[in-house]
Design a protein around this motif. Structure first.
Motif, PDB file in Angstrom:
ATOM      1  N   HIS A   1      16.214  -4.163 -15.017  1.00 50.57           N
ATOM      2  CA  HIS A   1      15.575  -3.111 -14.223  1.00 50.57           C
ATOM      3  C   HIS A   1      16.405  -1.836 -14.263  1.00 50.57           C
ATOM      4  CE1 HIS A   1      18.255  -5.353 -11.460  1.00 50.57           C
ATOM      5  NE2 HIS A   1      18.537  -4.153 -11.012  1.00 50.57           N
ATOM      6  N   GLY A   2      15.878  -0.805 -13.610  1.00 53.26           N
ATOM      7  CA  GLY A   2      16.574   0.489 -13.630  1.00 53.26           C
ATOM      8  C   GLY A   2      16.679   1.005 -15.063  1.00 53.26           C
ATOM      9  N   VAL A   3      17.883   1.461 -15.434  1.00 51.83           N
ATOM     10  CA  VAL A   3      18.025   2.002 -16.796  1.00 51.83           C
ATOM     11  C   VAL A   3      17.947   0.905 -17.857  1.00 51.83           C
ATOM     12  CG1 VAL A   3      19.308   4.077 -16.140  1.00 51.83           C
ATOM     13  CG2 VAL A   3      20.562   1.975 -16.709  1.00 51.83           C
ATOM     14  N   ASN A   4      18.002  -0.353 -17.411  1.00 50.26           N
ATOM     15  CA  ASN A   4      17.905  -1.458 -18.380  1.00 50.26           C
ATOM     16  C   ASN A   4      16.493  -2.037 -18.467  1.00 50.26           C
ATOM     17  OD1 ASN A   4      20.674  -1.405 -19.055  1.00 50.26           O
ATOM     18  ND2 ASN A   4      21.121  -2.370 -17.081  1.00 50.26           N
ATOM     19  N   THR A   5      15.545  -1.368 -17.849  1.00 48.56           N
ATOM     20  CA  THR A   5      14.175  -1.902 -17.839  1.00 48.56           C
ATOM     21  C   THR A   5      13.656  -2.157 -19.267  1.00 48.56           C
ATOM     22  OG1 THR A   5      11.912  -1.442 -17.061  1.00 48.56           O
ATOM     23  CG2 THR A   5      13.167   0.441 -17.778  1.00 48.56           C
ATOM     24  N   LEU A   6      12.882  -3.217 -19.404  1.00 45.04           N
ATOM     25  CA  LEU A   6      12.246  -3.496 -20.701  1.00 45.04           C
ATOM     26  C   LEU A   6      10.953  -2.701 -20.781  1.00 45.04           C
ATOM     27  CD1 LEU A   6      12.416  -7.411 -21.049  1.00 45.04           C
ATOM     28  CD2 LEU A   6      13.978  -5.724 -22.028  1.00 45.04           C
ATOM     29  N   CYS A   7      10.739  -2.057 -21.896  1.00 46.17           N
ATOM     30  CA  CYS A   7       9.523  -1.256 -22.081  1.00 46.17           C
ATOM     31  C   CYS A   7       8.278  -2.149 -21.992  1.00 46.17           C
ATOM     32  CB  CYS A   7       9.587  -0.588 -23.460  1.00 46.17           C
ATOM     33  SG  CYS A   7       8.136   0.374 -23.878  1.00 46.17           S
ATOM     34  N   CYS A   8       7.216  -1.592 -21.398  1.00 43.63           N
ATOM     35  CA  CYS A   8       5.948  -2.336 -21.315  1.00 43.63           C
ATOM     36  C   CYS A   8       5.299  -2.414 -22.694  1.00 43.63           C
ATOM     37  CB  CYS A   8       5.015  -1.645 -20.335  1.00 43.63           C
ATOM     38  SG  CYS A   8       4.492  -0.016 -20.908  1.00 43.63           S
ATOM     39  N   SER A   9       5.918  -1.704 -23.637  1.00 41.78           N
ATOM     40  CA  SER A   9       5.484  -1.565 -25.035  1.00 41.78           C
ATOM     41  C   SER A   9       4.568  -0.374 -25.250  1.00 41.78           C
ATOM     42  CB  SER A   9       4.897  -2.845 -25.630  1.00 41.78           C
ATOM     43  OG  SER A   9       3.510  -2.796 -25.661  1.00 41.78           O
ATOM     44  N   GLY A  10       4.276   0.349 -24.173  1.00 36.06           N
ATOM     45  CA  GLY A  10       3.467   1.557 -24.311  1.00 36.06           C
ATOM     46  C   GLY A  10       4.298   2.826 -24.294  1.00 36.06           C
ATOM     47  N   GLY A  11       5.566   2.704 -23.823  1.00 30.18           N
ATOM     48  CA  GLY A  11       6.460   3.867 -23.811  1.00 30.18           C
ATOM     49  C   GLY A  11       5.940   5.028 -22.994  1.00 30.18           C
ATOM     50  N   GLY A  12       5.150   4.703 -21.975  1.00 36.35           N
ATOM     51  CA  GLY A  12       4.649   5.776 -21.118  1.00 36.35           C
ATOM     52  C   GLY A  12       3.585   6.622 -21.788  1.00 36.35           C
ATOM     53  N   GLY A  13       3.016   6.099 -22.869  1.00 33.87           N
ATOM     54  CA  GLY A  13       1.920   6.836 -23.502  1.00 33.87           C
ATOM     55  C   GLY A  13       2.219   7.229 -24.927  1.00 33.87           C
ATOM     56  N   SER A  14       3.462   6.966 -25.355  1.00 36.13           N
ATOM     57  CA  SER A  14       3.781   7.319 -26.740  1.00 36.13           C
ATOM     58  C   SER A  14       2.920   6.513 -27.699  1.00 36.13           C
ATOM     59  CB  SER A  14       5.260   7.076 -27.011  1.00 36.13           C
ATOM     60  OG  SER A  14       6.005   7.858 -26.117  1.00 36.13           O
ATOM     61  N   CYS A  15       2.612   5.316 -27.302  1.00 37.75           N
ATOM     62  CA  CYS A  15       1.639   4.508 -28.059  1.00 37.75           C
ATOM     63  C   CYS A  15       0.736   3.870 -27.007  1.00 37.75           C
ATOM     64  CB  CYS A  15       2.321   3.406 -28.853  1.00 37.75           C
ATOM     65  SG  CYS A  15       3.511   3.952 -30.053  1.00 37.75           S
ATOM     66  N   SER A  16      -0.408   4.408 -26.789  1.00 38.29           N
ATOM     67  CA  SER A  16      -1.234   3.905 -25.689  1.00 38.29           C
ATOM     68  C   SER A  16      -1.981   2.629 -26.047  1.00 38.29           C
ATOM     69  CB  SER A  16      -2.253   4.964 -25.286  1.00 38.29           C
ATOM     70  OG  SER A  16      -1.579   6.065 -24.766  1.00 38.29           O
ATOM     71  N   LEU A  17      -2.563   2.043 -25.020  1.00 38.93           N
ATOM     72  CA  LEU A  17      -3.319   0.808 -25.198  1.00 38.93           C
ATOM     73  C   LEU A  17      -4.535   1.082 -26.103  1.00 38.93           C
ATOM     74  CD1 LEU A  17      -2.958  -2.033 -23.897  1.00 38.93           C
ATOM     75  CD2 LEU A  17      -4.758  -1.395 -22.313  1.00 38.93           C
ATOM     76  N   PRO A  18      -4.728   0.261 -27.127  1.00 44.38           N
ATOM     77  CA  PRO A  18      -5.845   0.505 -28.048  1.00 44.38           C
ATOM     78  C   PRO A  18      -7.194   0.661 -27.362  1.00 44.38           C
ATOM     79  CG  PRO A  18      -4.380  -1.137 -28.943  1.00 44.38           C
ATOM     80  CD  PRO A  18      -3.881  -0.845 -27.562  1.00 44.38           C
ATOM     81  N   SER A  19      -7.460  -0.129 -26.324  1.00 44.70           N
ATOM     82  CA  SER A  19      -8.777  -0.027 -25.690  1.00 44.70           C
ATOM     83  C   SER A  19      -8.971   1.354 -25.065  1.00 44.70           C
ATOM     84  CB  SER A  19      -8.953  -1.126 -24.640  1.00 44.70           C
ATOM     85  OG  SER A  19      -7.913  -1.059 -23.706  1.00 44.70           O
ATOM     86  N   THR A  20      -7.868   1.951 -24.574  1.00 41.08           N
ATOM     87  CA  THR A  20      -7.987   3.289 -23.982  1.00 41.08           C
ATOM     88  C   THR A  20      -8.295   4.314 -25.057  1.00 41.08           C
ATOM     89  OG1 THR A  20      -6.346   2.617 -22.384  1.00 41.08           O
ATOM     90  CG2 THR A  20      -6.811   4.960 -22.496  1.00 41.08           C
ATOM     91  N   ILE A  21      -7.614   4.180 -26.192  1.00 41.11           N
ATOM     92  CA  ILE A  21      -7.874   5.123 -27.292  1.00 41.11           C
ATOM     93  C   ILE A  21      -9.329   4.974 -27.747  1.00 41.11           C
ATOM     94  CG2 ILE A  21      -7.218   5.748 -29.672  1.00 41.11           C
ATOM     95  CD1 ILE A  21      -5.068   6.421 -27.656  1.00 41.11           C
ATOM     96  N   GLU A  22      -9.778   3.724 -27.812  1.00 40.38           N
ATOM     97  CA  GLU A  22     -11.176   3.497 -28.223  1.00 40.38           C
ATOM     98  C   GLU A  22     -12.140   4.171 -27.234  1.00 40.38           C
ATOM     99  OE1 GLU A  22     -11.389  -0.759 -28.570  1.00 40.38           O
ATOM    100  OE2 GLU A  22     -10.173  -0.734 -30.380  1.00 40.38           O
ATOM    101  N   ASN A  23     -11.836   4.042 -25.929  1.00 40.35           N
ATOM    102  CA  ASN A  23     -12.692   4.666 -24.911  1.00 40.35           C
ATOM    103  C   ASN A  23     -12.691   6.181 -25.022  1.00 40.35           C
ATOM    104  OD1 ASN A  23     -13.572   2.357 -23.750  1.00 40.35           O
ATOM    105  ND2 ASN A  23     -11.995   2.294 -22.163  1.00 40.35           N
TER     106      ASN A  23
END
Ligand code: SF4
Ligand code: SF4
Length: 454
Positions: free
Chosen positions: A349-371
């Protein structure tokens, strides 16, 4: 190695792009990142893409930038490096394909920088590759399409987009029982939202407005969004386009002249609008940009409200851009500890948090891009589909690590403060059938904030 981008590569255009980016972007910090790597590979473990293959480790991805920079700016690179093949002036086709693939396997989450003994930000080196890739025209077409609309402001000509935004304004009005003050100058607070947030979590914006209204704040909302997820150029490597959009945002903030710009997103737009925009435009703002957790923690500590407690195990996912890149770590914890005595930290957690894999939008969820693509009437082509499929694979791999952590403490609720984290973690919870549920913190707080006398 899989290749994310399947477009044809024009090597002459790429060569020009390399020259332009490397010569204009290099500074002492980048040179330090180039020169100081001791190749210890400590950065490997923290990267959300290492699970996709070790070729995606930060040190390996950033090596392309190192070689391009060394070949131009260091004596070693210009002489011995080239002779022994250790520094590249330009790229061959297969190397160009590798670069195009690597840039979309970095969410700029900052994990590598926090574990590196030399504090090297590999994400910054990979960002240069992204700029090269963009200038050379090697970019997922759907992102380019969305950014063109954003830069030109033509997104606002699309009726469906106007309907979404105006619908949000109406729902806020219904919730607070009065009409929403739009674009009101000199308000204490400007509630900021992108079109993307209005699309993926309108309830969070509505509930934030509800809280501001309950607390009797002088606030205003935007009559139209300042972009789709502005500036998209930051995450697709279009530095010029992003400056155009940042100018628009800054001019609006300046015109409204609020004391605080409050945002619910802890994605890449948070450090961008808080710090980077003012640095790039060389302006000194008269306002402060704050994440909603910073504002609420301050008002809570000043005694403006109490929080009705939950009797549940809750945890907090630190969005990378809010914590590691934005420095906001304590404010959400003030609220979480008040919200539940059973608040537990995730192992990382904190500065050691694991990325959700989206990087805050740098690579968004495919379904959102599709929408989004559907909304603007853009038909995804084969290369877009291939790109998005690849994203799903990464989401699953990175999400597995996140779910393993969540399952260690078994919270009923995972709270966070970013639309992309909420979407990505929600995706992983569904995919791995975890028992927890994910919420934006405002979704829970809005119903538990108690203002004295109300
Ligand atoms: S942790 Fe730092 S020094 Fe070690 S390999 Fe990675 S970038 Fe290089
Ligand atoms: S910034 Fe994040 S995603 Fe990019 S290389 Fe570093 S750890 Fe990996």
């Amino acid at each position: 190695m899989s290749t994310t981008i399947t477009q044809q590569i024009d090597l002459e255009k790429l060569k020009q792009a390399i020259d332009e980016v490397v010569y204009t972007q290099i500074d002492s910090t980048i040179l330090y990142y180039v020169q100081s790597c001791v190749n210890c590979k400590a950065c490997e473990a923290g990267c959300p893409f290492s699970a996709d293959g070790l070729e995606y480790s930060p040190v390996n991805k950033a090596e392309i930038t190192r070689q391009l920079v060394r070949a131009r700016f260091t004596v070693w690179g210009m002489t011995i490096g080239r002779v022994i093949g250790g520094a590249k002036k330009y790229l061959k086709l297969d190397e160009a394909q590798t670069l195009a693939d690597y840039v979309w396997h970095c969410t700029d989450c900052g994990s590598c920088m926090f574990v590196c003994p030399m504090a090297i930000d590999s994400g910054a080196l990979i960002e240069l590759m992204k700029q090269i890739s963009f200038k050379a025209g090697i970019i997922p077409k759907v992102y380019k399409e969305l950014e063109d609309l954003e830069v030109s402001e033509k997104y606002w000509d699309i009726k469906e987009i106007q309907d979404i935004w105006n619908g949000l304004i109406n729902k806020i009005g219904e919730t607070i029982g009065k009409s929403v003050q739009l674009d009101k100058k000199n308000s204490e607070i400007l509630l900021y939202s992108s079109l993307y947030e209005a699309l993926v979590y309108p309830d969070v914006i509505i509930k934030t407005a509800k809280i501001l209204d309950m607390l009797g704040k002088d606030w205003t909302f935007m009559s139209k969004p300042l972009g789709i997820r502005p500036p998209i150029g930051i995450v697709i490597g279009d530095s010029e386009g992003s400056v155009e959009v940042m100018k628009r945002i800054y001019e609006y903030f300046k015109e409204i002249n609020p004391k605080y710009v409050i945002m619910t997103s802890g994605g890449y737009d948070y450090p961008t609008l808080r710090y980077r925009m003012h640095e790039i435009l060389k302006v000194k703002p008269n306002y402060e940009v704050a994440h909603i957790t910073e504002a609420l923690a301050k008002w809570y500590e000043e005694g403006e409200f109490e929080i009705e407690q939950l009797d549940e195990v809750i945890t907090w996912h630190d969005p990378c851009q809010l914590s590691k890149r934005g420095g906001v770590i304590e404010p959400p914890r003030v609220l979480l500890k008040a919200l539940s005595k059973k608040f537990k930290e995730l192992p990382n957690h904190g500065v050691n948090t694991l990325c959700c894999s989206g990087g805050g939008g740098s690579c968004s969820l495919p379904s959102t891009i599709e929408n989004l693509a559907k909304m603007i009437g853009y038909t995804l082509d084969e290369s877009d589909k291939k790109f998005l499929e690849d994203r799903v694979k990464s989401l699953k791999n990175a999400g597995k690590k996140k779910i393993e952590e969540i399952n260690k403490i078994k919270p009923q609720k995972v709270l966070t403060g970013c639309p992309v984290c909420k979407e990505s973690i929600g995706f992983s919870i569904d995919y791995y059938k975890a028992d927890s549920k994910v919420y934006h913190i405002v979704e829970i707080l809005a119903d538990r904030i108690k203002v004295k006398g109300k």
